[in-house]
Design a protein around this motif. Structure first.
Motif, PDB file in Angstrom:
ATOM      1  N   LYS A 208      10.001  77.305  20.653  1.00 49.78           N
ATOM      2  CA  LYS A 208      10.083  75.880  20.966  1.00 49.78           C
ATOM      3  C   LYS A 208      11.261  75.268  20.217  1.00 49.78           C
ATOM      4  O   LYS A 208      11.461  75.506  19.026  1.00 49.78           O
ATOM      5  CB  LYS A 208       8.790  75.188  20.525  1.00 49.78           C
ATOM      6  CG  LYS A 208       7.939  74.732  21.689  1.00 49.78           C
ATOM      7  CD  LYS A 208       6.615  74.172  21.206  1.00 49.78           C
ATOM      8  CE  LYS A 208       6.702  72.687  20.897  1.00 49.78           C
ATOM      9  NZ  LYS A 208       5.432  72.145  20.388  1.00 49.78           N
ATOM     10  N   LEU A 209      12.009  74.439  20.938  1.00 56.45           N
ATOM     11  CA  LEU A 209      13.186  73.810  20.350  1.00 56.45           C
ATOM     12  C   LEU A 209      12.887  73.123  19.015  1.00 56.45           C
ATOM     13  O   LEU A 209      13.594  73.316  18.021  1.00 56.45           O
ATOM     14  CB  LEU A 209      13.740  72.802  21.373  1.00 56.45           C
ATOM     15  CG  LEU A 209      14.937  71.951  20.986  1.00 56.45           C
ATOM     16  CD1 LEU A 209      16.115  72.814  20.595  1.00 56.45           C
ATOM     17  CD2 LEU A 209      15.320  71.033  22.154  1.00 56.45           C
ATOM     18  N   GLU A 210      11.811  72.334  18.959  1.00 58.41           N
ATOM     19  CA  GLU A 210      11.489  71.569  17.749  1.00 58.41           C
ATOM     20  C   GLU A 210      11.182  72.466  16.566  1.00 58.41           C
ATOM     21  O   GLU A 210      11.340  72.056  15.414  1.00 58.41           O
ATOM     22  CB  GLU A 210      10.259  70.678  17.954  1.00 58.41           C
ATOM     23  CG  GLU A 210      10.347  69.658  19.045  1.00 58.41           C
ATOM     24  CD  GLU A 210       9.820  70.184  20.368  1.00 58.41           C
ATOM     25  OE1 GLU A 210      10.250  71.269  20.808  1.00 58.41           O
ATOM     26  OE2 GLU A 210       8.982  69.501  20.980  1.00 58.41           O
ATOM     27  N   ASP A 211      10.667  73.674  16.840  1.00 53.79           N
ATOM     28  CA  ASP A 211      10.249  74.546  15.739  1.00 53.79           C
ATOM     29  C   ASP A 211      11.266  75.627  15.419  1.00 53.79           C
ATOM     30  O   ASP A 211      11.095  76.380  14.456  1.00 53.79           O
ATOM     31  CB  ASP A 211       8.927  75.249  16.103  1.00 53.79           C
ATOM     32  CG  ASP A 211       7.854  74.268  16.552  1.00 53.79           C
ATOM     33  OD1 ASP A 211       7.939  73.101  16.115  1.00 53.79           O
ATOM     34  OD2 ASP A 211       6.962  74.661  17.318  1.00 53.79           O
ATOM     35  N   ALA A 212      12.316  75.713  16.214  1.00 54.43           N
ATOM     36  CA  ALA A 212      13.235  76.844  16.083  1.00 54.43           C
ATOM     37  C   ALA A 212      14.008  76.799  14.764  1.00 54.43           C
ATOM     38  O   ALA A 212      14.361  75.731  14.278  1.00 54.43           O
ATOM     39  CB  ALA A 212      14.211  76.840  17.260  1.00 54.43           C
ATOM     40  N   GLU A 213      14.239  77.967  14.204  1.00 51.15           N
ATOM     41  CA  GLU A 213      15.035  78.050  12.973  1.00 51.15           C
ATOM     42  C   GLU A 213      16.515  78.112  13.289  1.00 51.15           C
ATOM     43  O   GLU A 213      17.355  77.896  12.418  1.00 51.15           O
ATOM     44  CB  GLU A 213      14.629  79.285  12.173  1.00 51.15           C
ATOM     45  CG  GLU A 213      13.169  79.229  11.775  1.00 51.15           C
ATOM     46  CD  GLU A 213      12.953  79.701  10.367  1.00 51.15           C
ATOM     47  OE1 GLU A 213      13.541  80.742  10.015  1.00 51.15           O
ATOM     48  OE2 GLU A 213      12.222  79.017   9.627  1.00 51.15           O
ATOM     49  N   VAL A 214      16.836  78.460  14.521  1.00 51.98           N
ATOM     50  CA  VAL A 214      18.228  78.459  14.975  1.00 51.98           C
ATOM     51  C   VAL A 214      18.272  77.729  16.309  1.00 51.98           C
ATOM     52  O   VAL A 214      17.443  77.976  17.185  1.00 51.98           O
ATOM     53  CB  VAL A 214      18.768  79.898  15.153  1.00 51.98           C
ATOM     54  CG1 VAL A 214      20.202  79.868  15.684  1.00 51.98           C
ATOM     55  CG2 VAL A 214      18.694  80.679  13.841  1.00 51.98           C
ATOM     56  N   VAL A 215      19.209  76.802  16.436  1.00 53.94           N
ATOM     57  CA  VAL A 215      19.374  76.105  17.712  1.00 53.94           C
ATOM     58  C   VAL A 215      20.834  76.237  18.148  1.00 53.94           C
ATOM     59  O   VAL A 215      21.756  76.020  17.353  1.00 53.94           O
ATOM     60  CB  VAL A 215      18.990  74.611  17.600  1.00 53.94           C
ATOM     61  CG1 VAL A 215      19.333  73.863  18.891  1.00 53.94           C
ATOM     62  CG2 VAL A 215      17.502  74.456  17.279  1.00 53.94           C
ATOM     63  N   VAL A 216      21.022  76.642  19.384  1.00 55.08           N
ATOM     64  CA  VAL A 216      22.365  76.725  19.964  1.00 55.08           C
ATOM     65  C   VAL A 216      22.447  75.653  21.044  1.00 55.08           C
ATOM     66  O   VAL A 216      21.771  75.735  22.063  1.00 55.08           O
ATOM     67  CB  VAL A 216      22.620  78.109  20.592  1.00 55.08           C
ATOM     68  CG1 VAL A 216      24.057  78.200  21.107  1.00 55.08           C
ATOM     69  CG2 VAL A 216      22.338  79.235  19.590  1.00 55.08           C
ATOM     70  N   SER A 217      23.253  74.614  20.780  1.00 54.87           N
ATOM     71  CA  SER A 217      23.310  73.495  21.715  1.00 54.87           C
ATOM     72  C   SER A 217      24.631  73.455  22.446  1.00 54.87           C
ATOM     73  O   SER A 217      25.687  73.685  21.858  1.00 54.87           O
ATOM     74  CB  SER A 217      23.133  72.168  20.981  1.00 54.87           C
ATOM     75  OG  SER A 217      21.775  71.879  20.817  1.00 54.87           O
ATOM     76  N   GLY A 218      24.568  73.114  23.714  1.00 54.47           N
ATOM     77  CA  GLY A 218      25.768  73.009  24.523  1.00 54.47           C
ATOM     78  C   GLY A 218      25.978  71.601  25.040  1.00 54.47           C
ATOM     79  O   GLY A 218      25.021  70.867  25.252  1.00 54.47           O
ATOM     80  N   GLY A 219      27.238  71.242  25.240  1.00 53.61           N
ATOM     81  CA  GLY A 219      27.570  69.907  25.717  1.00 53.61           C
ATOM     82  C   GLY A 219      28.259  69.934  27.061  1.00 53.61           C
ATOM     83  O   GLY A 219      28.261  70.952  27.759  1.00 53.61           O
ATOM     84  N   ARG A 220      28.876  68.812  27.381  1.00 56.89           N
ATOM     85  CA  ARG A 220      29.546  68.655  28.660  1.00 56.89           C
ATOM     86  C   ARG A 220      30.598  69.732  28.879  1.00 56.89           C
ATOM     87  O   ARG A 220      30.835  70.181  29.984  1.00 56.89           O
ATOM     88  CB  ARG A 220      30.212  67.275  28.713  1.00 56.89           C
ATOM     89  CG  ARG A 220      30.612  66.892  30.117  1.00 56.89           C
ATOM     90  CD  ARG A 220      31.453  65.609  30.214  1.00 56.89           C
ATOM     91  NE  ARG A 220      31.221  64.587  29.231  1.00 56.89           N
ATOM     92  CZ  ARG A 220      30.608  63.422  29.487  1.00 56.89           C
ATOM     93  NH1 ARG A 220      30.171  63.148  30.669  1.00 56.89           N
ATOM     94  NH2 ARG A 220      30.467  62.540  28.516  1.00 56.89           N
ATOM     95  N   GLY A 221      31.216  70.168  27.778  1.00 53.58           N
ATOM     96  CA  GLY A 221      32.276  71.159  27.880  1.00 53.58           C
ATOM     97  C   GLY A 221      31.811  72.519  28.370  1.00 53.58           C
ATOM     98  O   GLY A 221      32.630  73.366  28.723  1.00 53.58           O
ATOM     99  N   ILE A 222      30.503  72.745  28.403  1.00 51.34           N
ATOM    100  CA  ILE A 222      29.993  74.033  28.905  1.00 51.34           C
ATOM    101  C   ILE A 222      30.334  74.169  30.396  1.00 51.34           C
ATOM    102  O   ILE A 222      30.595  75.264  30.881  1.00 51.34           O
ATOM    103  CB  ILE A 222      28.462  74.155  28.676  1.00 51.34           C
ATOM    104  CG1 ILE A 222      28.158  74.134  27.183  1.00 51.34           C
ATOM    105  CG2 ILE A 222      27.897  75.412  29.327  1.00 51.34           C
ATOM    106  CD1 ILE A 222      28.714  75.280  26.377  1.00 51.34           C
ATOM    107  N   GLY A 223      30.315  73.063  31.099  1.00 50.79           N
ATOM    108  CA  GLY A 223      30.879  73.050  32.449  1.00 50.79           C
ATOM    109  C   GLY A 223      29.955  73.417  33.594  1.00 50.79           C
ATOM    110  O   GLY A 223      30.333  73.231  34.748  1.00 50.79           O
ATOM    111  N   GLY A 224      28.776  73.928  33.323  1.00 49.32           N
ATOM    112  CA  GLY A 224      27.894  74.253  34.449  1.00 49.32           C
ATOM    113  C   GLY A 224      26.632  74.946  33.983  1.00 49.32           C
ATOM    114  O   GLY A 224      26.567  75.443  32.849  1.00 49.32           O
ATOM    115  N   ALA A 225      25.638  74.968  34.881  1.00 47.88           N
ATOM    116  CA  ALA A 225      24.326  75.516  34.522  1.00 47.88           C
ATOM    117  C   ALA A 225      24.416  76.993  34.175  1.00 47.88           C
ATOM    118  O   ALA A 225      23.841  77.458  33.192  1.00 47.88           O
ATOM    119  CB  ALA A 225      23.346  75.306  35.671  1.00 47.88           C
TER     120      ALA A 225
END
Ligand SMILES: Cc1cc2nc3c(=O)[nH]c(=O)nc-3n(C[C@H](O)[C@H](O)[C@H](O)COP(=O)(O)OP(=O)(O)OC[C@H]3O[C@@H](n4cnc5c(N)ncnc54)[C@H](O)[C@@H]3O)c2cc1C
Ligand SMILES: Nc1ncnc2c1ncn2[C@@H]1O[C@H](COP(=O)(O)O)[C@@H](O)[C@H]1O
Lengths: 333, 264
Positions: A208-225
């Motif tokens: 679960k995102l809230e409990d994760a010890e590592v989070v990899v987040s992406g933004g608009r620059g990722i460009g697509g699903a």
């Protein structure tokens, strides 16, 4: 000036467990109550609340109000507003604290609309103003680009919602004493205008995102699903979860429940890897509690580098695969 | 179906943090030169929500904005997107009102408009964003309220609303008239269509003053403000960022991996 006294925390719990935010609010409330020399109370709503009264006392409450009513077992705005407002009018707390959670975000403004108090939402810091002995609440404004501190000079109660994970949890002391008080009155079913007709829990694969010890987040620059697959792979190697910025959610690249930020989730992992996101304050608001922040962005002037501990300037498409491969190798080695 | 949408004009919240300046003494934000104010993000989504209902059920959309005369621009924006009508609420007595004062003024204007099935607000304004005007407005109007909608459907006199919560979603039902606040979950707003843009630009937006809506001066008295800002600051958090480089991007990535593997 008035006969109001004490601090009331609106508690939250699920499946016979106090919500972490409630333990945080009890810690904060205890501190403020001690400073004011006033009592700390907590309100627990629902027919299964009685099992948790001793625990809230152990976490610092002097009084536990229990609204034992099956109509409060599920959060519903009208029922909760009615009962919490009645209690506030009877017990006359000077300060009311709620979590800035699904419940608090809805309940706090409604409760305050009914009571006519002074509310500050999404607070990051709360203290007693030495000059006035009033609650000074600091909250983000302008998408987090500034912080405003507010006072309610005469409106009562003084109310605040507190952002989860910004306050240390209360220390537990099972020898503490307190009293349990039933809340008079039941929910008036005719006052429930808005009916909950469905509530669905979505199964989350992996951590679960809230409990994760590592989070990899992406933004608009990722460009697509489909490009998010690269982030998922990195998250998998690290046993973490994927998050995203609002634009990435808006575009439908990932579900909105992955949004991190002021209007999304607050995470505080050991490691937060921010990929192709600029680091707008409203996003950073959701990850500032992370131990280590890593930024990967092709723009060396992106704001994310102002809050990151490690950074690489470059195209994430050239960096992530190598990063993932190397981490996999190091982990298995 | 008649919908009223409350839209606020705000300083563009997307200006880069480095450009964001405040006057800490006056507790005001200094708008950077040449950056035009915009419709508050969530209010634009509220307009979109209204348009989707209108696409299906017809009816009329009226936009309301309390602010300066320039707030006519956000009404025109809403009209360009598809709203039918709009009013600016402007009066010296409306300046610097808190959430209760703002909700009172909006309520008076809504009562003047009279007939409505639905009032839409953004979840929070993108400037001072208290996130409470919608709830107070509903309380004054005496109508049910649903916050943070991600989808709205109407059938006969009932509204069915989906809300996304942290571990899933819920579906609520409420009778009309009702007030709903909208978050970004509702989806991206449409773009204004060319001809409507021209029409909206030319439109004269009426201005309503305190007396036009029958707002009582005591309700607008700043002495009665529920909250007061006593301090404004720009958060500073500057971390020493160690830039990782390498002969190639893959090289840099390998160096980063080595650092990270020590941390986790
Ligand atoms: C009241 C309010 C609440 C908000 N709440 C939230 C919230 O909860 N969460 C949230 O995220 N936002 C929120 N926002 C929006 C926020 O202000 C920003 O608009 C948003 O976070 C920007 O998202 P982004 O970084 O993905 O996009 P952008 O700002 O467009 O940044 C994209 C970045 O990607 C980089 N990039 C592009 N291509 C590549 C590539 N190939 N490799 C590497 N880098 C690349 C660019 O250099 C750029 O820095 C809120 C705003 C307001 C006003
Ligand atoms: N001055 C205003 N004019 C029109 N609508 C407003 C105004 N202020 C607030 N609102 C509405 O109320 C919502 C919540 O505002 P707030 O409680 O200030 O965050 C906004 O998203 C708007 O829909």
């Amino acid at each position: 000036m008035d006969n109001r006294k004490g601090i009331l925390v609106c508690g939250e719990f699920a499946e016979a467990k106090l919500a972490p935010i409630t333990i945080e609010l009890l810690g904060l409330g205890r501190k403020l109550a001690n400073e004011l020399g006033e009592p700390l109370s907590v309100l627990l709503m629902g027919s299964k609340a009685s099992g948790l009264t001793q625990e809230t006392i152990a976490f610092g409450a002097d009084n536990v109000y229990v609204a034992d009513d099956a109509l409060l077992d599920q959060y519903n705005s009208d029922g909760y507003t009615q009962i919490a407002a009645n209690l506030c009018q009877q017990a006359l707390p000077s300060i009311v604290l709620l979590g800035h959670t699904d419940v608090g975000m809805d309940l706090a403004p409604r409760l305050n609309a009914r009571l006519g108090g002074g509310l500050a939402m999404d607070c990051l810091a709360l203290s007693i103003d030495p000059a006035t002995q009033l609650l000074a609440s600091t909250r983000p404004v302008f998408g987090g680009n500034a912080h405003a501190t507010m006072l309610a000079k005469s409106a009562r109660p003084q109310m605040a919602t507190v952002r989860p994970k910004t306050m240390p949890p209360a220390a537990r002391d099972d020898s503490r004493q307190g009293q349990v008080l039933p809340v008079e009155g039941k929910v008036d079913p005719s006052a429930i205008k808005v009916k909950v007709v469905e509530r669905t829990k979505e199964q989350v694969e992996g951590v679960k995102l809230e409990d994760a010890e590592v989070v990899v987040s992406g933004g608009r620059g990722i460009g697509g699903a489909q490009n998010f697959a690269m982030l998922r792979e990195l998250a998998n190697v690290l046993g973490g979860a994927v998050g995203a910025t609002r634009p990435a959610c808006d575009e439908g690249w990932v579900p909105v429940r992955l949004q991190v930020g002021q209007s999304g989730k607050v995470v505080s992992p050991k490691l937060y890897i921010a990929v192709a996101l600029s680091g707008a304050m409203a996003h950073i608001a959701g990850c500032l509690g992370s131990k280590v922040i890593v930024a990967i962005n092709k723009d060396k002037d992106a704001n994310i580098f102002n809050v990151a501990h490690f950074g690489i300037v470059g195209d994430y498409k050239e960096i992530l695969p190598a990063l993932t491969a190397k981490l996999r190798e190091l982990k298995s080695g | 179906m008649n919908t009223i949408v409350c839209v606020k004009q705000v300083l563009d919240p997307e200006i880069p943090p480095a450009k964001f300046k405040i006057d800490a003494e006056a507790k005001q934000v200094i708008p950077p030169a040449g950056v035009p104010p915009v419709i508050s993000v969530y209010d634009e989504r509220a307009v979109e929500a209204a348009l989707r209902l209108k696409d299906k059920h017809k009816g009329k959309i009226t936009a309301l904005s309390m602010g300066s005369e320039k707030a006519a621009d956000v009404i025109k924006h809403a009209i360009a997107l598809g709203a039918d009508d709009g009013f600016v609420l402007q009066d010296a007595a409306f300046e610097n009102l808190d959430s209760f004062g703002t909700a009172y003024v909006l309520a008076k204007a809504i009562q003047k408009i009279g007939e409505y099935d639905l009032v839409l607000c953004g979840r929070q304004a993108a400037d001072w964003g208290a996130g409470e005007v919608g709830s107070i407005l509903a309380e004054i109007l005496g109508i049910p309220v649903i916050t943070l909608a991600s989808e709205i459907q109407a059938q006969d006199k009932t509204l069915r609303v989906k809300r996304i919560v942290s571990d899933g979603f819920e579906v609520l039902e409420a009778p009309m008239p009702c007030l709903i606040t909208v978050g970004s979950e509702i989806g991206l707003p449409r773009l204004p269509a060319g001809p409507r843009l021209m029409m909206a630009r030319k439109k004269v937006i009426p201005i309503w003053r305190a007396q036009d809506i029958g707002a009582e001066p005591t309700k607008l008295d700043k002495q009665n403000a529920h909250t007061e800002v006593i301090g404004l600051s720009v958060p500073t958090r500057k971390t020493e960022c160690e830039m990782i480089t390498g002969a190639t991007p893959a090289d840099a990535a390998a160096h980063l991996a080595a650092k990270l593997s020590k941390l986790i």
